[in-house]
Write a protein that holds these residues in place. Structure first.
Motif, PDB file in Angstrom:
ATOM      1  N   UNK B 198      28.478  59.496  31.352  1.00 48.47           N
ATOM      2  CA  UNK B 198      28.544  58.437  30.327  1.00 48.47           C
ATOM      3  C   UNK B 198      29.774  57.936  30.285  1.00 48.47           C
ATOM      4  N   UNK B 199      31.027  58.479  30.069  1.00 46.38           N
ATOM      5  CA  UNK B 199      32.500  58.159  30.086  1.00 46.38           C
ATOM      6  C   UNK B 199      32.384  57.022  31.161  1.00 46.38           C
ATOM      7  N   UNK B 200      32.084  57.505  32.250  1.00 45.26           N
ATOM      8  CA  UNK B 200      32.381  56.959  33.694  1.00 45.26           C
ATOM      9  C   UNK B 200      31.479  55.246  33.437  1.00 45.26           C
ATOM     10  N   UNK B 201      30.437  55.297  32.977  1.00 44.85           N
ATOM     11  CA  UNK B 201      29.524  54.066  32.710  1.00 44.85           C
ATOM     12  C   UNK B 201      30.575  53.240  31.983  1.00 44.85           C
ATOM     13  N   UNK B 202      30.767  53.868  30.693  1.00 38.47           N
ATOM     14  CA  UNK B 202      31.441  53.131  29.810  1.00 38.47           C
ATOM     15  C   UNK B 202      32.868  52.482  29.996  1.00 38.47           C
ATOM     16  N   UNK B 203      33.666  53.298  30.854  1.00 42.44           N
ATOM     17  CA  UNK B 203      34.724  52.712  31.235  1.00 42.44           C
ATOM     18  C   UNK B 203      34.523  51.379  32.310  1.00 42.44           C
ATOM     19  N   UNK B 204      33.555  51.968  33.207  1.00 39.68           N
ATOM     20  CA  UNK B 204      33.262  50.855  34.101  1.00 39.68           C
ATOM     21  C   UNK B 204      32.865  49.553  33.740  1.00 39.68           C
ATOM     22  N   UNK B 205      32.216  49.513  32.546  1.00 39.19           N
ATOM     23  CA  UNK B 205      31.817  48.218  31.808  1.00 39.19           C
ATOM     24  C   UNK B 205      33.060  47.504  31.440  1.00 39.19           C
ATOM     25  N   UNK B 206      34.189  48.437  31.125  1.00 36.30           N
ATOM     26  CA  UNK B 206      35.523  47.560  30.457  1.00 36.30           C
ATOM     27  C   UNK B 206      36.148  47.086  31.654  1.00 36.30           C
ATOM     28  N   UNK B 207      36.080  47.880  32.731  1.00 35.89           N
ATOM     29  CA  UNK B 207      37.302  47.449  33.692  1.00 35.89           C
ATOM     30  C   UNK B 207      36.799  46.949  35.045  1.00 35.89           C
ATOM     31  N   UNK B 208      35.649  47.620  35.513  1.00 34.14           N
ATOM     32  CA  UNK B 208      35.119  47.245  36.835  1.00 34.14           C
ATOM     33  C   UNK B 208      34.611  45.694  36.777  1.00 34.14           C
ATOM     34  N   UNK B 209      34.867  45.075  37.949  1.00 29.64           N
ATOM     35  CA  UNK B 209      34.351  43.690  38.074  1.00 29.64           C
ATOM     36  C   UNK B 209      32.946  43.425  38.498  1.00 29.64           C
ATOM     37  N   UNK B 210      32.389  44.036  39.299  1.00 30.92           N
ATOM     38  CA  UNK B 210      30.939  43.841  39.606  1.00 30.92           C
ATOM     39  C   UNK B 210      30.452  45.427  39.192  1.00 30.92           C
ATOM     40  N   UNK B 211      29.727  45.140  37.810  1.00 33.02           N
ATOM     41  CA  UNK B 211      29.318  46.343  37.243  1.00 33.02           C
ATOM     42  C   UNK B 211      28.137  47.174  38.040  1.00 33.02           C
ATOM     43  N   UNK B 212      28.517  48.479  38.265  1.00 33.74           N
ATOM     44  CA  UNK B 212      27.549  49.173  39.214  1.00 33.74           C
ATOM     45  C   UNK B 212      26.411  49.904  38.401  1.00 33.74           C
ATOM     46  N   UNK B 213      25.331  49.363  38.449  1.00 33.73           N
ATOM     47  CA  UNK B 213      24.089  49.886  37.600  1.00 33.73           C
ATOM     48  C   UNK B 213      23.926  51.374  38.086  1.00 33.73           C
TER      49      UNK B 213
END
Lengths: 219, 219
Positions: B198-213
């Motif tokens: 869950x955290x991983x996905x949350x953080x990814x939304x904030x920082x990662x350019x191409x959101x990995x679904x």
DNA sequence: CAAAGCGCTGAACATCCGTTTAGTGTATTA
DNA sequence: TAATACACTAAACGGATGTTCAGCGCTTTG
């Protein structure tokens, strides 16, 4: 034309921070600092007494900046990594680069700051565990310490990191937080785990003192 | 060029490595090095030409030691972390401390060495993924780079790490590999993952350019 | 108005720096 | 034996360093 609202003493201090950050304390002369602040070398001494005292003033000022940024980040919402917040502040870059340089030559002020950062990380991870955002651990304080050190280590080696992944984490990311993606994306992956359970047990047998028989945990 | 290479020139070089490691290059004078090697300052120049040339000689010698240790570790069996092998070699400590100091002041030789270490880590992690010891990744090279930098960062900040977790990873652990446990045990835990999906996905939304679904990737 | 205080400077200080020079003694070579 | 080569040093050189000092101009105070 644009009036500089900083006092001369503050301008000298800021110039020193930039110089120390760029070349290290030992390699920076008072004359260099004076030139950058557009004052005479004598004035630097007049305001700060000695190079060592100036260095202490820089330590304290940078520590204050970081504590402030940290406080803001904490107040404005949870972040699993207070360090990451530094990169998103515009006051950050000079302070970050200064920290990256002076972290290695053992000032007590900097060490104190590191201890605080670890303490913060510990508090955050404890909350993280309670809210189910982080995995529990047998070594809460050590985990917080190592995570903090690794984050700071990335800061210290930012030049290598920039060469290797293409992002300098000491730069200013306040305008575009996603620009840091090249670093954050793989880092996040790693945070989610990069070795399998089997490997963990194998390595534990080789290195860990009191062998952990078994613990079961999954994300 | 026997294995017993403690010629005077070698003694000077070794003294320089110790001094540079302890205080940094800029803060170390030729006179200090000469005193430690029990020779005259002039002899240092006689053998190495200049301080800068001596520094290059140190860079190269340390790089050679590390390559050798690394090679031995690779030949003798797989280790997920070639860096860790350094701590288990008796030649390690001076070289480790030197590396920890010079990693920050941007020598090309050291940068080259870092690149090699990343390349090694990449090779190791690829094997690790194939044999099921490591998780796959969307960013193999970046992951290898970041893991290497973190490991090196721990080396650079070894003094803080020693204060925080009670183990100095630049010391010699050849006699008792398990003494490093205080560092390795939590590090291993972290390697197994410290944030939840869950955290991983949350953080990814904030920082990662191409959101990995979702992630599942191999080219 | 005079005195005192403060921000600030140019010049000088002693000291340390990296490096050069001129020379030592010793071993090897012709 | 004489010449050469080399490891090595004491002394000194020019320059940079951190710091001191006498004194400038300007404001504040009595």
């Amino acid at each position: 034309m644009r009036s500089d609202d900083r006092t001369t003493a503050a301008r000298i201090r800021d110039a020193a921070i930039e110089c120390f950050a760029a070349a290290g304390v030992a390699a920076t002369s008072i004359r260099t600092i004076a030139a950058r602040a557009d004052v005479s070398p004598a004035l630097v001494i007049h305001h700060y007494g000695s190079k060592e005292d100036l260095r202490v003033a820089c330590d304290e000022h940078v520590a204050a900046i970081i504590r402030e940024v940290k406080g803001k980040a904490m107040a404005s919402g949870a972040s699993f990594d207070p360090l990451a917040a530094l990169a998103r502040q515009s006051e950050g870059p000079p302070a970050n680069k200064y920290l990256a340089r002076t972290l290695v030559d053992g000032s007590p002020h900097v060490a104190e700051l590191v201890d605080e950062l670890v303490e913060d990380a510990l508090a955050y991870t404890e909350i993280g565990v309670q809210t189910g955002m982080m995995t529990p651990t047998r070594y809460p304080r050590e985990r917080a310490a190592i995570l903090t050190i690794w984050a700071l280590g990335g800061l210290v080696l930012h030049e290598h990191l920039a060469r290797l992944v293409g992002v300098d984490i000491t730069e200013d990311f306040s305008t575009d937080p996603k620009a840091i993606s090249r670093y954050m994306a793989p880092a996040l992956e790693i945070a989610g785990g990069y070795i399998t359970q089997t490997t963990k047990e194998l390595m534990a047998q080789a290195f860990v003192e009191d062998a952990p028989d078994e613990e079961k945990e999954q994300s």
